[in-house]
Scaffold this active site. Structure first.
Site, PDB file in Angstrom:
ATOM      1  N   LYS A  56      55.065  21.671  51.949  1.00 38.99           N
ATOM      2  CA  LYS A  56      54.787  21.119  53.277  1.00 38.99           C
ATOM      3  C   LYS A  56      55.802  20.025  53.584  1.00 38.99           C
ATOM      4  O   LYS A  56      55.702  18.915  53.079  1.00 38.99           O
ATOM      5  CB  LYS A  56      53.385  20.526  53.383  1.00 38.99           C
ATOM      6  CG  LYS A  56      53.013  20.204  54.854  1.00 38.99           C
ATOM      7  CD  LYS A  56      51.928  19.157  54.988  1.00 38.99           C
ATOM      8  CE  LYS A  56      52.486  17.762  55.109  1.00 38.99           C
ATOM      9  NZ  LYS A  56      53.297  17.500  56.335  1.00 38.99           N
TER      10      LYS A  56
ATOM     11  N   GLU B 167      54.220   9.701  44.189  1.00 36.41           N
ATOM     12  CA  GLU B 167      55.309   8.736  44.311  1.00 36.41           C
ATOM     13  C   GLU B 167      55.056   7.994  45.610  1.00 36.41           C
ATOM     14  O   GLU B 167      55.188   8.546  46.700  1.00 36.41           O
ATOM     15  CB  GLU B 167      56.650   9.456  44.332  1.00 36.41           C
ATOM     16  CG  GLU B 167      57.809   8.559  43.906  1.00 36.41           C
ATOM     17  CD  GLU B 167      58.406   7.775  45.055  1.00 36.41           C
ATOM     18  OE1 GLU B 167      57.996   6.612  45.238  1.00 36.41           O
ATOM     19  OE2 GLU B 167      59.253   8.308  45.765  1.00 36.41           O
TER      20      GLU B 167
ATOM     21  N   CYS C 154      61.316   3.763  49.813  1.00 34.96           N
ATOM     22  CA  CYS C 154      60.246   3.181  48.992  1.00 34.96           C
ATOM     23  C   CYS C 154      60.821   2.192  47.990  1.00 34.96           C
ATOM     24  O   CYS C 154      60.135   1.274  47.546  1.00 34.96           O
ATOM     25  CB  CYS C 154      59.457   4.282  48.287  1.00 34.96           C
ATOM     26  SG  CYS C 154      60.487   5.446  47.379  1.00 34.96           S
TER      27      CYS C 154
ATOM     28  N   GLU D  73      54.443  -3.311  52.280  1.00 36.63           N
ATOM     29  CA  GLU D  73      55.631  -2.500  52.514  1.00 36.63           C
ATOM     30  C   GLU D  73      55.843  -2.321  54.027  1.00 36.63           C
ATOM     31  O   GLU D  73      54.976  -1.789  54.716  1.00 36.63           O
ATOM     32  CB  GLU D  73      55.484  -1.135  51.840  1.00 36.63           C
ATOM     33  CG  GLU D  73      56.733  -0.272  51.956  1.00 36.63           C
ATOM     34  CD  GLU D  73      56.616   1.033  51.204  1.00 36.63           C
ATOM     35  OE1 GLU D  73      57.573   1.417  50.524  1.00 36.63           O
ATOM     36  OE2 GLU D  73      55.546   1.671  51.290  1.00 36.63           O
TER      37      GLU D  73
END
Length: 483
Positions: free
Chosen positions: A180, A255, A289, A386
Protein backbone atom coordinates in the site's frame (compact mmCIF):
# COMPACT_ATOMS: atom_id res chain seq x y z
CA UNK A 1 5.50 15.50 -18.64
CA UNK A 2 1.76 14.91 -18.71
CA UNK A 3 -0.14 16.90 -16.14
CA UNK A 4 -2.81 14.22 -15.72
CA UNK A 5 -2.03 10.85 -14.22
CA UNK A 6 -5.04 8.59 -13.78
CA UNK A 7 -4.53 5.67 -11.40
CA UNK A 8 -7.95 4.04 -11.48
CA UNK A 9 -6.66 0.48 -11.32
CA UNK A 10 -4.71 -1.63 -8.84
CA UNK A 11 -1.96 -4.09 -9.73
CA UNK A 12 -3.21 -7.51 -8.64
CA UNK A 13 -2.12 -10.95 -9.80
CA UNK A 14 0.14 -9.48 -12.47
CA UNK A 15 -2.67 -7.47 -14.08
CA UNK A 16 -4.21 -4.01 -13.85
CA UNK A 17 -7.59 -4.48 -12.13
CA UNK A 18 -10.34 -1.86 -11.93
CA UNK A 19 -10.95 -0.82 -8.34
CA UNK A 20 -13.92 -2.30 -6.52
CA UNK A 21 -14.48 1.19 -5.13
CA UNK A 22 -15.72 3.99 -7.41
CA UNK A 23 -14.39 6.73 -5.11
CA UNK A 24 -11.27 8.64 -6.21
CA UNK A 25 -9.09 11.37 -4.75
CA UNK A 26 -6.90 13.97 -6.46
CA UNK A 27 -3.14 13.59 -6.78
CA UNK A 28 -1.54 16.94 -5.98
CA UNK A 29 1.61 18.71 -7.13
CA UNK A 30 2.71 20.38 -3.87
CA UNK A 31 4.63 23.09 -5.71
CA UNK A 32 1.40 24.42 -7.23
CA UNK A 33 -1.32 22.88 -5.02
CA UNK A 34 -2.99 21.80 -8.28
CA UNK A 35 -4.35 18.40 -9.19
CA UNK A 36 -2.16 16.37 -11.55
CA UNK A 37 -4.30 13.25 -11.59
CA UNK A 38 -6.61 10.95 -9.66
CA UNK A 39 -6.16 7.85 -7.53
CA UNK A 40 -8.80 5.18 -7.04
CA UNK A 41 -9.33 4.56 -3.34
CA UNK A 42 -9.25 0.82 -2.88
CA UNK A 43 -11.32 -0.92 -0.25
CA UNK A 44 -11.46 -4.22 1.64
CA UNK A 45 -12.60 -6.09 -1.49
CA UNK A 46 -9.53 -4.90 -3.41
CA UNK A 47 -7.28 -5.91 -0.53
CA UNK A 48 -8.89 -9.34 -0.31
CA UNK A 49 -8.41 -9.80 -4.06
CA UNK A 50 -4.74 -8.87 -3.75
CA UNK A 51 -4.14 -11.11 -0.74
CA UNK A 52 -5.73 -14.07 -2.55
CA UNK A 53 -3.42 -13.46 -5.51
CA UNK A 54 -0.40 -13.23 -3.20
CA UNK A 55 -1.42 -16.36 -1.33
CA UNK A 56 -1.77 -18.29 -4.58
CA UNK A 57 1.65 -17.11 -5.79
CA UNK A 58 3.29 -17.93 -2.45
CA UNK A 59 2.92 -21.66 -3.05
CA UNK A 60 5.48 -21.57 -5.86
CA UNK A 61 7.46 -18.39 -5.10
CA UNK A 62 8.38 -19.63 -1.62
CA UNK A 63 9.86 -22.78 -3.18
CA UNK A 64 12.16 -20.95 -5.60
CA UNK A 65 15.85 -20.82 -4.80
CA UNK A 66 17.48 -17.71 -3.47
CA UNK A 67 19.47 -17.54 -6.69
CA UNK A 68 16.28 -17.44 -8.77
CA UNK A 69 14.84 -14.66 -6.64
CA UNK A 70 18.13 -12.76 -6.84
CA UNK A 71 17.84 -12.69 -10.64
CA UNK A 72 14.50 -10.90 -10.38
CA UNK A 73 15.82 -8.45 -7.78
CA UNK A 74 18.78 -7.55 -9.96
CA UNK A 75 16.46 -7.08 -12.90
CA UNK A 76 14.37 -4.65 -10.84
CA UNK A 77 17.52 -2.75 -9.89
CA UNK A 78 18.58 -2.50 -13.53
CA UNK A 79 15.16 -1.25 -14.58
CA UNK A 80 15.34 1.47 -11.92
CA UNK A 81 18.76 2.54 -13.14
CA UNK A 82 17.58 2.54 -16.77
CA UNK A 83 14.52 4.64 -15.89
CA UNK A 84 16.10 6.74 -13.16
CA UNK A 85 15.50 10.10 -14.84
CA UNK A 86 11.79 9.59 -15.53
CA UNK A 87 11.22 7.95 -12.15
CA UNK A 88 12.94 10.85 -10.40
CA UNK A 89 10.79 13.35 -12.27
CA UNK A 90 7.61 11.55 -11.21
CA UNK A 91 8.77 11.51 -7.62
CA UNK A 92 9.60 15.22 -7.62
CA UNK A 93 6.33 16.10 -9.33
CA UNK A 94 4.30 14.34 -6.64
CA UNK A 95 6.51 14.72 -3.55
CA UNK A 96 8.01 18.15 -4.25
CA UNK A 97 11.63 17.36 -3.45
CA UNK A 98 14.30 18.84 -5.77
CA UNK A 99 15.35 16.67 -8.71
CA UNK A 100 18.80 16.20 -7.19
CA UNK A 101 17.22 14.55 -4.14
CA UNK A 102 14.90 12.37 -6.21
CA UNK A 103 17.88 11.25 -8.29
CA UNK A 104 19.62 10.16 -5.09
CA UNK A 105 16.48 8.27 -4.10
CA UNK A 106 16.50 6.25 -7.31
CA UNK A 107 20.13 5.30 -6.77
CA UNK A 108 19.38 4.27 -3.19
CA UNK A 109 16.42 2.16 -4.29
CA UNK A 110 18.43 0.36 -6.98
CA UNK A 111 21.26 -0.31 -4.52
CA UNK A 112 18.79 -1.82 -2.06
CA UNK A 113 17.44 -4.33 -4.59
CA UNK A 114 21.00 -5.24 -5.59
CA UNK A 115 22.03 -5.76 -1.97
CA UNK A 116 19.13 -8.08 -1.19
CA UNK A 117 19.81 -10.01 -4.38
CA UNK A 118 23.15 -10.93 -2.86
CA UNK A 119 21.55 -11.89 0.45
CA UNK A 120 18.96 -13.99 -1.37
CA UNK A 121 21.76 -15.98 -3.01
CA UNK A 122 23.49 -16.44 0.34
CA UNK A 123 20.24 -17.69 1.86
CA UNK A 124 20.53 -20.96 -0.05
CA UNK A 125 23.76 -21.91 1.74
CA UNK A 126 22.30 -20.97 5.14
CA UNK A 127 19.59 -23.63 4.95
CA UNK A 128 20.10 -26.76 7.03
CA UNK A 129 22.89 -25.25 9.11
CA UNK A 130 24.01 -27.56 11.91
CA UNK A 131 23.79 -26.19 15.46
CA UNK A 132 26.40 -27.48 17.94
CA UNK A 133 24.70 -29.00 20.99
CA UNK A 134 25.91 -29.80 24.48
CA UNK A 135 24.00 -33.07 24.24
CA UNK A 136 26.04 -35.33 21.95
CA UNK A 137 23.17 -37.78 21.49
CA UNK A 138 21.14 -35.22 19.49
CA UNK A 139 21.65 -33.26 16.29
CA UNK A 140 19.84 -30.08 15.28
CA UNK A 141 19.65 -28.06 12.06
CA UNK A 142 18.19 -24.65 11.29
CA UNK A 143 16.07 -23.63 8.32
CA UNK A 144 14.90 -20.14 7.39
CA UNK A 145 11.41 -20.06 5.93
CA UNK A 146 9.56 -17.11 4.33
CA UNK A 147 6.94 -15.62 6.64
CA UNK A 148 4.15 -15.82 4.04
CA UNK A 149 2.01 -13.10 2.50
CA UNK A 150 3.21 -9.75 3.85
CA UNK A 151 1.49 -6.37 3.93
CA UNK A 152 3.79 -3.40 3.37
CA UNK A 153 2.58 0.11 4.20
CA UNK A 154 4.94 2.90 3.14
CA UNK A 155 5.02 6.68 3.71
CA UNK A 156 5.06 9.70 1.42
CA UNK A 157 8.34 11.36 2.40
CA UNK A 158 10.68 8.95 0.60
CA UNK A 159 8.56 7.24 -2.07
CA UNK A 160 10.30 4.36 -3.85
CA UNK A 161 13.12 4.28 -1.24
CA UNK A 162 11.19 3.08 1.80
CA UNK A 163 9.29 0.82 -0.59
CA UNK A 164 12.58 -0.76 -1.70
CA UNK A 165 13.58 -1.20 1.95
CA UNK A 166 10.54 -3.43 2.42
CA UNK A 167 9.84 -5.02 -0.97
CA UNK A 168 13.44 -6.11 -1.67
CA UNK A 169 14.00 -8.13 1.53
CA UNK A 170 10.46 -9.52 1.44
CA UNK A 171 10.96 -10.90 -2.07
CA UNK A 172 14.48 -12.06 -1.22
CA UNK A 173 13.07 -14.05 1.71
CA UNK A 174 10.51 -15.77 -0.52
CA UNK A 175 7.48 -13.84 0.68
CA UNK A 176 4.77 -12.50 -1.60
CA UNK A 177 3.71 -8.89 -1.19
CA UNK A 178 0.69 -6.63 -0.98
CA UNK A 179 1.98 -3.06 -1.05
CA UNK A 180 0.00 0.00 0.00
CA UNK A 181 1.75 3.16 -1.17
CA UNK A 182 0.87 6.46 0.43
CA UNK A 183 -2.20 7.97 -1.19
CA UNK A 184 -0.30 11.29 -1.13
CA UNK A 185 2.55 10.13 -3.40
CA UNK A 186 1.36 7.16 -5.49
CA UNK A 187 2.77 8.16 -8.88
CA UNK A 188 6.27 6.74 -8.75
CA UNK A 189 5.21 3.79 -6.56
CA UNK A 190 2.89 2.38 -9.21
CA UNK A 191 5.79 2.37 -11.67
CA UNK A 192 7.10 -0.61 -9.70
CA UNK A 193 4.18 -2.59 -11.11
CA UNK A 194 5.24 -1.73 -14.65
CA UNK A 195 8.77 -2.82 -13.80
CA UNK A 196 7.44 -6.12 -12.41
CA UNK A 197 5.62 -6.76 -15.67
CA UNK A 198 8.66 -5.84 -17.76
CA UNK A 199 10.97 -8.30 -15.98
CA UNK A 200 8.38 -11.09 -15.93
CA UNK A 201 7.97 -11.29 -12.16
CA UNK A 202 5.50 -14.16 -11.60
CA UNK A 203 1.88 -12.96 -11.22
CA UNK A 204 0.82 -12.36 -7.63
CA UNK A 205 4.33 -12.07 -6.19
CA UNK A 206 3.94 -8.27 -6.05
CA UNK A 207 0.53 -6.63 -5.72
CA UNK A 208 -0.12 -2.90 -5.29
CA UNK A 209 -3.39 -1.50 -3.97
CA UNK A 210 -3.85 2.27 -3.89
CA UNK A 211 -5.92 3.99 -1.26
CA UNK A 212 -5.93 5.53 2.18
CA UNK A 213 -5.30 4.06 5.60
CA UNK A 214 -8.97 3.70 6.46
CA UNK A 215 -9.92 1.73 3.37
CA UNK A 216 -6.77 -0.18 2.42
CA UNK A 217 -4.37 0.03 5.34
CA UNK A 218 -6.86 -1.17 7.93
CA UNK A 219 -8.10 -3.99 5.69
CA UNK A 220 -4.53 -5.13 5.08
CA UNK A 221 -3.64 -5.11 8.78
CA UNK A 222 -6.84 -6.99 9.68
CA UNK A 223 -6.65 -9.61 6.93
CA UNK A 224 -6.32 -13.12 8.41
CA UNK A 225 -4.10 -14.34 5.56
CA UNK A 226 -1.47 -11.61 5.96
CA UNK A 227 1.30 -13.13 8.07
CA UNK A 228 3.28 -9.94 8.68
CA UNK A 229 2.80 -6.19 8.52
CA UNK A 230 5.69 -3.80 7.98
CA UNK A 231 4.67 -0.17 8.51
CA UNK A 232 6.54 3.11 8.24
CA UNK A 233 4.77 6.27 9.33
CA UNK A 234 3.57 8.27 12.30
CA UNK A 235 3.41 7.01 15.87
CA UNK A 236 -0.31 7.71 15.99
CA UNK A 237 -1.03 5.34 13.10
CA UNK A 238 1.71 2.89 14.09
CA UNK A 239 0.11 2.36 17.47
CA UNK A 240 -3.19 1.51 15.77
CA UNK A 241 -1.41 -0.92 13.45
CA UNK A 242 0.19 -2.65 16.42
CA UNK A 243 -3.11 -2.90 18.29
CA UNK A 244 -4.88 -4.37 15.27
CA UNK A 245 -2.07 -6.85 14.56
CA UNK A 246 -2.08 -7.93 18.21
CA UNK A 247 -5.72 -9.00 17.97
CA UNK A 248 -4.69 -11.82 15.66
CA UNK A 249 -1.06 -12.15 16.81
CA UNK A 250 0.32 -11.06 13.47
CA UNK A 251 4.02 -10.26 13.22
CA UNK A 252 4.69 -6.54 12.92
CA UNK A 253 7.61 -4.20 12.23
CA UNK A 254 7.22 -0.48 12.87
CA UNK A 255 9.48 2.38 11.77
CA UNK A 256 8.00 5.45 13.42
CA UNK A 257 8.90 8.96 14.47
CA UNK A 258 11.96 10.75 15.71
CA UNK A 259 13.14 13.89 17.43
CA UNK A 260 16.81 13.48 16.77
CA UNK A 261 19.61 15.61 18.23
CA UNK A 262 22.74 16.98 16.61
CA UNK A 263 25.47 17.65 19.16
CA UNK A 264 28.11 20.26 18.26
CA UNK A 265 31.10 20.44 20.61
CA UNK A 266 33.42 23.37 21.25
CA UNK A 267 36.19 22.01 19.00
CA UNK A 268 33.93 21.70 15.94
CA UNK A 269 34.60 23.67 12.79
CA UNK A 270 31.75 26.23 12.70
CA UNK A 271 31.24 26.12 8.92
CA UNK A 272 31.25 22.34 8.76
CA UNK A 273 28.84 22.23 11.71
CA UNK A 274 26.48 24.74 10.06
CA UNK A 275 26.37 22.72 6.84
CA UNK A 276 25.71 19.44 8.69
CA UNK A 277 23.01 21.07 10.81
CA UNK A 278 21.29 22.51 7.75
CA UNK A 279 21.47 19.22 5.88
CA UNK A 280 19.99 17.37 8.82
CA UNK A 281 16.90 19.58 9.05
CA UNK A 282 16.32 21.17 5.62
CA UNK A 283 16.94 18.16 3.33
CA UNK A 284 13.57 16.97 1.93
CA UNK A 285 12.08 20.07 3.57
CA UNK A 286 12.69 18.48 6.97
CA UNK A 287 10.25 15.67 6.20
CA UNK A 288 12.48 12.93 7.60
CA UNK A 289 11.91 10.74 10.62
CA UNK A 290 15.66 11.06 11.20
CA UNK A 291 15.71 14.87 10.90
CA UNK A 292 18.13 16.28 13.48
CA UNK A 293 15.58 18.83 14.61
CA UNK A 294 17.18 19.52 18.03
CA UNK A 295 20.50 21.36 17.91
CA UNK A 296 22.64 21.11 21.04
CA UNK A 297 25.64 23.39 20.60
CA UNK A 298 28.41 24.14 23.10
CA UNK A 299 28.05 27.67 24.40
CA UNK A 300 31.64 28.60 23.47
CA UNK A 301 31.16 27.86 19.78
CA UNK A 302 27.45 28.72 19.56
CA UNK A 303 27.84 32.33 18.30
CA UNK A 304 30.12 31.32 15.42
CA UNK A 305 28.00 28.29 14.49
CA UNK A 306 24.70 30.17 14.61
CA UNK A 307 26.07 33.05 12.54
CA UNK A 308 27.06 30.63 9.79
CA UNK A 309 23.90 28.55 10.16
CA UNK A 310 21.73 31.64 9.67
CA UNK A 311 23.64 32.42 6.48
CA UNK A 312 23.24 28.87 5.19
CA UNK A 313 19.51 28.85 5.97
CA UNK A 314 18.90 32.19 4.29
CA UNK A 315 20.89 31.09 1.23
CA UNK A 316 18.60 28.10 0.77
CA UNK A 317 16.71 28.45 -2.50
CA UNK A 318 13.12 27.38 -1.90
CA UNK A 319 11.01 26.57 -4.93
CA UNK A 320 9.62 24.14 -7.47
CA UNK A 321 11.59 20.91 -7.85
CA UNK A 322 12.05 21.59 -11.56
CA UNK A 323 13.35 25.16 -11.19
CA UNK A 324 17.05 25.84 -11.67
CA UNK A 325 19.14 25.95 -8.48
CA UNK A 326 16.38 24.99 -6.03
CA UNK A 327 17.75 23.37 -2.88
CA UNK A 328 14.52 22.94 -0.87
CA UNK A 329 11.09 22.15 -2.22
CA UNK A 330 7.63 22.50 -0.71
CA UNK A 331 6.07 20.46 2.02
CA UNK A 332 4.39 17.48 0.40
CA UNK A 333 0.75 18.07 1.34
CA UNK A 334 -1.69 20.69 2.52
CA UNK A 335 -2.11 18.76 5.76
CA UNK A 336 1.63 18.84 6.42
CA UNK A 337 1.74 22.56 5.64
CA UNK A 338 -1.00 23.15 8.19
CA UNK A 339 0.83 21.05 10.79
CA UNK A 340 4.19 22.75 10.33
CA UNK A 341 2.71 26.26 10.27
CA UNK A 342 0.81 25.38 13.43
CA UNK A 343 4.05 24.58 15.25
CA UNK A 344 5.72 27.74 13.97
CA UNK A 345 2.78 29.84 15.14
CA UNK A 346 2.89 28.09 18.51
CA UNK A 347 6.58 28.86 18.89
CA UNK A 348 5.99 32.51 18.12
CA UNK A 349 3.07 32.58 20.57
CA UNK A 350 5.34 31.10 23.26
CA UNK A 351 7.72 34.00 22.74
CA UNK A 352 10.53 31.86 21.34
CA UNK A 353 13.28 33.83 19.63
CA UNK A 354 13.50 33.39 15.87
CA UNK A 355 16.98 33.32 14.39
CA UNK A 356 15.52 33.19 10.88
CA UNK A 357 12.41 32.16 8.97
CA UNK A 358 9.04 31.68 10.58
CA UNK A 359 6.70 32.33 7.65
CA UNK A 360 4.83 30.62 4.86
CA UNK A 361 5.94 31.89 1.49
CA UNK A 362 3.30 33.94 -0.31
CA UNK A 363 3.10 31.93 -3.52
CA UNK A 364 1.08 28.95 -4.79
CA UNK A 365 2.07 25.64 -3.28
CA UNK A 366 3.04 24.46 0.19
CA UNK A 367 6.21 26.47 0.80
CA UNK A 368 7.62 27.59 4.16
CA UNK A 369 10.85 29.30 5.07
CA UNK A 370 13.67 27.39 6.76
CA UNK A 371 12.97 28.26 10.38
CA UNK A 372 15.24 28.30 13.45
CA UNK A 373 14.15 28.98 17.04
CA UNK A 374 16.71 29.77 19.75
CA UNK A 375 16.80 28.84 23.45
CA UNK A 376 13.83 26.49 23.19
CA UNK A 377 12.93 25.08 26.63
CA UNK A 378 12.74 21.30 26.94
CA UNK A 379 9.11 21.66 28.06
CA UNK A 380 8.05 23.18 24.72
CA UNK A 381 6.09 21.07 22.26
CA UNK A 382 8.49 22.28 19.58
CA UNK A 383 11.36 20.62 21.46
CA UNK A 384 9.53 17.40 22.32
CA UNK A 385 7.21 16.63 19.39
CA UNK A 386 8.04 15.60 15.84
CA UNK A 387 7.24 18.54 13.55
CA UNK A 388 8.27 16.90 10.25
CA UNK A 389 9.21 20.13 8.57
CA UNK A 390 12.16 22.55 8.21
CA UNK A 391 11.97 23.79 11.80
CA UNK A 392 15.07 23.63 14.02
CA UNK A 393 15.12 24.13 17.80
CA UNK A 394 18.38 25.24 19.46
CA UNK A 395 19.79 24.95 22.96
CA UNK A 396 23.30 25.46 24.29
CA UNK A 397 25.22 23.30 26.76
CA UNK A 398 28.32 23.63 28.92
CA UNK A 399 29.49 20.03 29.47
CA UNK A 400 29.44 16.72 27.66
CA UNK A 401 27.27 15.22 30.37
CA UNK A 402 24.72 18.01 30.03
CA UNK A 403 24.64 17.50 26.27
CA UNK A 404 23.99 13.78 26.69
CA UNK A 405 21.24 14.32 29.23
CA UNK A 406 19.48 16.80 26.94
CA UNK A 407 19.95 14.57 23.89
CA UNK A 408 18.56 11.45 25.59
CA UNK A 409 15.67 13.30 27.25
CA UNK A 410 13.16 12.36 24.56
CA UNK A 411 10.48 9.77 23.86
CA UNK A 412 12.25 8.90 20.60
CA UNK A 413 15.56 7.32 19.70
CA UNK A 414 15.96 6.98 15.96
CA UNK A 415 19.13 8.88 15.07
CA UNK A 416 21.72 11.45 16.15
CA UNK A 417 24.70 13.35 14.78
CA UNK A 418 27.93 14.28 16.56
CA UNK A 419 30.25 17.06 15.39
CA UNK A 420 33.64 17.16 17.10
CA UNK A 421 37.37 17.04 16.29
CA UNK A 422 37.99 14.66 19.21
CA UNK A 423 37.76 11.06 17.95
CA UNK A 424 37.70 9.55 21.42
CA UNK A 425 34.91 11.85 22.53
CA UNK A 426 32.94 11.03 19.37
CA UNK A 427 33.22 7.32 20.15
CA UNK A 428 32.27 7.84 23.81
CA UNK A 429 29.27 10.04 23.05
CA UNK A 430 28.07 7.72 20.29
CA UNK A 431 28.00 4.82 22.73
CA UNK A 432 26.10 6.89 25.29
CA UNK A 433 23.41 8.20 22.94
CA UNK A 434 20.13 6.29 22.99
CA UNK A 435 19.53 6.08 19.25
CA UNK A 436 19.59 3.48 16.51
CA UNK A 437 21.88 5.25 14.03
CA UNK A 438 24.65 7.73 14.85
CA UNK A 439 26.58 9.86 12.37
CA UNK A 440 29.93 11.41 13.26
CA UNK A 441 31.13 14.49 11.36
CA UNK A 442 29.15 13.56 8.29
CA UNK A 443 25.78 13.80 6.53
CA UNK A 444 22.92 11.38 7.06
CA UNK A 445 24.29 8.68 4.78
CA UNK A 446 22.25 5.45 4.95
CA UNK A 447 23.47 2.30 3.23
CA UNK A 448 21.64 -0.95 2.44
CA UNK A 449 24.24 -2.86 4.44
CA UNK A 450 23.57 -0.99 7.70
CA UNK A 451 20.61 -1.28 10.04
CA UNK A 452 17.79 1.25 10.22
CA UNK A 453 15.45 1.61 13.17
CA UNK A 454 15.33 3.14 16.60
CA UNK A 455 15.02 2.92 20.34
CA UNK A 456 12.02 3.84 22.49
CA UNK A 457 8.95 5.08 20.57
CA UNK A 458 10.85 5.22 17.29
CA UNK A 459 9.67 1.74 16.44
CA UNK A 460 10.04 -2.02 16.62
CA UNK A 461 12.57 -4.04 14.69
CA UNK A 462 15.16 -3.03 12.10
CA UNK A 463 15.18 -2.53 8.36
CA UNK A 464 18.14 -2.81 5.97
CA UNK A 465 21.19 -4.99 6.44
CA UNK A 466 20.76 -8.68 7.30
CA UNK A 467 18.22 -7.59 9.91
CA UNK A 468 15.92 -6.39 7.13
CA UNK A 469 15.93 -9.86 5.58
CA UNK A 470 15.47 -11.61 8.91
CA UNK A 471 12.30 -9.57 9.49
CA UNK A 472 10.60 -11.59 6.73
CA UNK A 473 11.91 -15.00 7.76
CA UNK A 474 10.71 -17.56 10.28
CA UNK A 475 13.24 -19.82 12.00
CA UNK A 476 12.56 -23.55 11.88
CA UNK A 477 14.60 -25.87 14.09
CA UNK A 478 14.77 -29.59 13.35
CA UNK A 479 16.15 -31.75 16.20
CA UNK A 480 16.52 -35.53 16.33
CA UNK A 481 18.48 -38.26 18.10
CA UNK A 482 21.78 -39.23 16.55
CA UNK A 483 21.40 -42.64 14.90
Amino acid sequence: MSNKHTLNKHFIGGEWVVSANAVTMPIINPATAESIGTLALGNAADVDNAVRAARKAFASWSKTSGRERANYLRAIAQQIRDKAESLGQLSSLNNGKPLSESSMDMGDAAATYEYYATLAEQLDSRQGTSVPLQADQFSSTTYLEPAGVVGLIVPWNFPFVTTAWKVAPALAAGCTVVLKPSEVTPLVEFELATIAQTIGLPPGVLNIVGGDGAGVGAALVDHPDVAKISFTGSNRVGERVMQAAARRMANVSLELGGKSPILVFEDADPQQAAELIAGGIFFNCGQMCSATSRLLVHRDVAPAVLERLKAVAEATIVGDAFAEGVTMGPLTSANQLQTVCGYIERGIAEGLQLLTGGARLSRPGYFVEPTIFLDVPSSSALWREEIFGPVLCVRTFATEQEALELANDTDFGLAATIVTADAERARRVARALQAGHIWINGPQAVFPETSWGGFKRSGLGRELGPWGLQAFLEVKQVTQPVQ
